[in-house]
Write an enzyme that holds these catalytic residues in place. Structure first.
Site, short mmCIF file in Angstrom:
data_model
loop_
_atom_site.label_atom_id
_atom_site.label_comp_id
_atom_site.label_asym_id
_atom_site.label_seq_id
_atom_site.Cartn_x
_atom_site.Cartn_y
_atom_site.Cartn_z
N GLN A 120 72.75 -36.10 55.25
CA GLN A 120 71.89 -35.74 56.36
C GLN A 120 72.15 -36.55 57.63
O GLN A 120 71.76 -36.13 58.71
CB GLN A 120 70.43 -35.86 55.94
CG GLN A 120 70.08 -34.85 54.84
CD GLN A 120 68.64 -34.94 54.39
OE1 GLN A 120 68.35 -35.63 53.43
NE2 GLN A 120 67.74 -34.26 55.06
N HIS A 132 71.86 -38.13 46.28
CA HIS A 132 70.83 -37.38 47.00
C HIS A 132 71.39 -35.99 47.33
O HIS A 132 71.97 -35.78 48.38
CB HIS A 132 70.44 -38.15 48.26
CG HIS A 132 69.21 -37.64 48.95
ND1 HIS A 132 68.12 -38.44 49.23
CD2 HIS A 132 68.88 -36.43 49.45
CE1 HIS A 132 67.19 -37.74 49.86
NE2 HIS A 132 67.63 -36.51 50.01
N ASN A 164 67.86 -37.96 43.49
CA ASN A 164 66.76 -37.57 44.36
C ASN A 164 66.30 -36.15 44.06
O ASN A 164 67.11 -35.23 43.99
CB ASN A 164 67.22 -37.64 45.83
CG ASN A 164 66.11 -37.22 46.77
OD1 ASN A 164 65.11 -37.93 46.89
ND2 ASN A 164 66.24 -36.08 47.39
N GLU A 165 65.02 -36.00 43.93
CA GLU A 165 64.39 -34.69 43.75
C GLU A 165 65.17 -33.75 42.84
O GLU A 165 65.61 -32.68 43.27
CB GLU A 165 64.13 -34.03 45.12
CG GLU A 165 63.14 -34.80 45.95
CD GLU A 165 62.61 -34.02 47.16
OE1 GLU A 165 63.15 -32.95 47.48
OE2 GLU A 165 61.62 -34.49 47.78
C1 NOJ Z 1 63.02 -34.12 50.56
C2 NOJ Z 1 64.45 -34.55 50.54
O1 NOJ Z 1 64.69 -35.62 49.69
C3 NOJ Z 1 65.03 -34.78 51.92
O2 NOJ Z 1 66.40 -34.68 51.78
C4 NOJ Z 1 64.45 -33.80 52.91
O3 NOJ Z 1 65.06 -33.89 54.14
C5 NOJ Z 1 62.97 -34.03 53.03
N1 NOJ Z 1 62.33 -33.97 51.75
C6 NOJ Z 1 62.24 -33.09 53.98
O4 NOJ Z 1 62.36 -31.79 53.53
#
Ligand code: NOJ
Length: 389
Positions: free
Chosen positions: A17, A111, A155-156
């Protein structure tokens, strides 16, 4: 409203990002595919690959105590089994820059973005994915050993499982989350447990993962529908953390669930630039849910934030969110820290650059960073370790 001694005040980013030109990962490929669902390409992003020193200096100058960032797998293992020591050294320099600036680095091993060589084999659906992630984890040991207290494996994972089924039109996930891919969910769960075992054998780090949370709020009578909806998209991932050293929760909004599933945000309700309901209390629910599903595991808010062009709404959102965090702590929940997402206005995946989450604006041509007033405000809260009444 005082926060506990040693409460961690941080902000976060992720490699794809902010770094720019991550040409060797699945997202770059997706952004450039003829049928892409991405609003735009990531391009140079914030050029943080070169400007990380400036970014870390901003974090320190604001008065925050931690910076969460991620390692770009496609740079460190550009071809299958071919590892770049130089790329690994880059991330070690980031850790050292944080330490020299007096802030704690918090490192996410992965991530979202994966190397293209893995993507073409099916990504997390590939039978070798878990082993490859374990091997990558072993390789990054010198980046984190001894000096990084909190390491996140993935991540997530729940969003990665959902994103596999994202289609055109639901790019900002405003109509609920896509059906998660169970094979990807299982692979990420296995990958996490393998990586936990590996990182635990090193000196220093506490290891966990960071899970996307939402308030899935049932309409009267839809309690079971909401629980089933949440199970595959969140609950199971929080439960997996029950033996971890810590658990990260990432909270932004709520989705109401009716008998037929998610209900779009009602007209007249304030939404953010991602189309999500403005709902700062989400983080309080997230902490309470996580504390119930992973009892006794220390929690960190590894992400919370708002995409808005109106910085006064950011301050209002974070102020309310911090009150919810404080209330959870008062109720006995072990919360170790709070990370605002994100340090920079950056590449919001399928949403491109329009949703601005940053504490700091970035000119995408000159890469000049401009600190927003909300950042100064959050820094002053962090320095005082308290919010005024
Ligand atoms: C979750 C993610 O981990 C991140 O990459 C994302 O930009 C933000 N939330 C906002 O959506």
């Amino acid at each position: 409203m005082r926060f506990p001694e040693n409460f961690i005040w941080g902000t976060a980013t992720a490699s794809h990002q902010v770094e720019g030109n991550n040409v060797n990962n699945d997202w770059w490929a997706r952004e450039h595919a003829p049928d892409t669902i991405c609003a735009e390409v990531s391009g140079d992003a914030c050029d943080s690959y070169h400007r990380y020193g400036d970014d870390i200096a901003i974090v320190a100058d604001l008065g925050l105590s931690a910076y969460r960032f991620s390692l770009e797998w496609s740079r460190i293992e550009p071809a299958e089994g071919e590892f770049s020591r130089a790329a690994r050294d880059h991330y070690r320099r980031m850790v050292d820059a944080c330490l020299a600036a007096g802030i704690s680095p918090v490192v996410t091993i992965n991530h979202f973005s994966i190397p293209r060589w893995l993507d073409v084999q099916g990504g997390w659906r590939s039978p070798v994915a878990v082993d490859r992630f374990a091997r990558f984890t072993e390789f990054i040991r010198p980046v984190v050993e001894r000096d990084v207290e909190y390491v996140s494996t993935l991540n997530e994972p729940n969003m990665s499982a959902c994103m596999a089924n994202i289609g055109k039109g639901d790019t900002l996930l405003t109509a609920g989350l896509p059906e998660p891919d169970p094979q990807i969910a299982d692979a990420l769960t296995m990958a996490h447990h393998r990586a936990v075992e590996i990182v635990r054998s090193w000196a220093g780090p506490k290891v966990g993962w960071t899970v996307a949370t939402q308030v899935f709020e049932p309409e009267p009578g839809a309690e079971e529908v909401a629980a089933a909806y949440a199970y595959d998209r969140e609950t199971r991932f929080l439960q997996e953390a029950k033996n971890d050293d810590w658990l990260g929760v990432q909270a932004y909004t709520r989705t109401r669930i009716g008998a037929a599933g998610p209900i779009p945000v009602a007209e007249g309700v304030e939404t953010t630039l991602t189309g999500w309901e403005y709902y700062p209390d989400a983080v309080g629910f997230a902490l309470r849910t996580a504390a119930e599903l992973a009892p006794g595991v220390p929690l960190i808010v590894t992400e919370n934030g708002i995409a808005t062009a109106d910085d006064t709404r950011r301050e209002a959102y974070v102020d309310s969110a911090l009150r919810a965090v404080h209330a959870a702590i008062e109720d006995g929940i072990d919360v170790r820290g709070y990370f605002y997402w994100s340090l920079l206005d950056n590449f919001e995946w399928v949403g491109g650059y329009r949703p601005t989450f940053g504490l700091v604006a970035v000119d995408r041509e000159t890469f000049t960073r401009v600190v927003k007033p909300s950042a100064r405000w959050l820094g002053s809260v962090a320095r005082a370790n308290e919010l005024s009444g």
